[in-house]
Scaffold this motif. Structure first.
Motif, short mmCIF file in Angstrom:
data_model
loop_
_atom_site.label_atom_id
_atom_site.label_comp_id
_atom_site.label_asym_id
_atom_site.label_seq_id
_atom_site.Cartn_x
_atom_site.Cartn_y
_atom_site.Cartn_z
N THR A 1 0.86 -1.09 -0.04
CA THR A 1 -0.17 -0.04 0.10
C THR A 1 0.84 1.27 -0.05
O THR A 1 0.55 2.19 -0.74
CB THR A 1 -0.94 -0.07 1.27
OG1 THR A 1 -1.75 -1.13 1.25
CG2 THR A 1 -1.95 1.32 1.44
N ARG B 1 2.36 1.57 -3.43
CA ARG B 1 1.34 2.16 -4.36
C ARG B 1 1.13 3.54 -4.16
O ARG B 1 1.03 4.30 -5.33
CB ARG B 1 0.03 1.38 -4.11
CG ARG B 1 -0.77 1.66 -5.08
CD ARG B 1 -2.14 0.91 -5.04
NE ARG B 1 -2.70 0.67 -3.77
CZ ARG B 1 -3.31 1.71 -3.10
NH1 ARG B 1 -3.65 2.69 -3.60
NH2 ARG B 1 -3.66 1.30 -1.91
N LYS B 2 1.48 4.19 -2.88
CA LYS B 2 1.10 5.65 -2.80
C LYS B 2 2.16 6.41 -3.31
O LYS B 2 1.99 7.32 -4.08
CB LYS B 2 0.96 6.05 -1.06
CG LYS B 2 -0.20 5.41 -0.68
CD LYS B 2 -0.64 5.90 0.81
CE LYS B 2 -1.70 5.21 1.40
NZ LYS B 2 -1.72 5.24 2.86
N GLU C 1 4.16 5.32 -5.97
CA GLU C 1 3.93 5.15 -7.26
C GLU C 1 2.95 6.31 -8.08
O GLU C 1 3.09 6.76 -8.73
CB GLU C 1 3.33 3.52 -7.79
CG GLU C 1 4.47 2.73 -7.52
CD GLU C 1 5.75 2.61 -8.45
OE1 GLU C 1 5.45 3.36 -9.81
OE2 GLU C 1 6.65 2.04 -8.31
N GLU C 2 1.69 6.13 -7.26
CA GLU C 2 0.71 7.12 -7.46
C GLU C 2 1.22 8.52 -7.53
O GLU C 2 0.84 9.35 -8.51
CB GLU C 2 -0.59 6.93 -6.95
CG GLU C 2 -1.26 5.54 -6.96
CD GLU C 2 -2.24 5.59 -6.00
OE1 GLU C 2 -2.68 6.20 -5.32
OE2 GLU C 2 -3.07 4.49 -6.29
N ALA C 3 2.07 9.13 -6.67
CA ALA C 3 2.54 10.32 -6.32
C ALA C 3 3.72 10.60 -7.63
O ALA C 3 3.42 11.65 -8.21
CB ALA C 3 3.17 10.46 -5.17
N ALA D 1 3.47 9.20 -10.55
CA ALA D 1 2.56 9.22 -11.90
C ALA D 1 2.10 10.44 -11.71
O ALA D 1 1.80 11.04 -13.00
CB ALA D 1 1.80 8.07 -11.36
N SER D 2 1.51 11.23 -10.68
CA SER D 2 0.96 12.71 -10.99
C SER D 2 1.71 13.41 -11.16
O SER D 2 1.54 14.56 -11.64
CB SER D 2 0.16 12.75 -9.51
OG SER D 2 1.33 13.09 -8.38
#
Length: 88
Positions: A30, A33-34, A36-38, A40-41
């Motif tokens: 988790t 993933r956070k 990775e999302e940051a 990607a943003s």
């Protein structure tokens, strides 16, 4: 199937350890993933903060025996270089 009392106990213990380790791995994923999302943003400060919060979780995974030390080192290195690349 376990027959002796000792093997039955070991089976119970293994079941408990499996549940604990599964929860730990899930928690680590988790946090990753956070990050990775940051990344990607494209938000460098959010990515750096997410990485900073994920670092102790990854290291805890090593000390608890859920992940190998070199695996975590590799993941940290790759993530930090990707966060650093966002700056450019």
């Amino acid at each position: 199937m376990a027959n002796t009392p000792q093997s039955k106990k070991r089976a119970r213990q293994a079941e408990r350890r499996y549940a604990v380790n599964k929860a730990r791995r899930s928690r680590i994923r988790t946090f990753l993933r956070k990050v990775e999302e940051a990344i990607a943003s494209g938000d460098q400060t959010a990515a750096a903060e997410a990485l900073k919060s994920a670092q102790p979780e990854l290291m805890r995974g090593v000390t608890k025996g859920v992940m190998h030390k070199n695996t975590v080192a590799r993941k940290m290195s790759r993530l930090s270089s990707r966060v650093k690349a966002l700056k450019a």
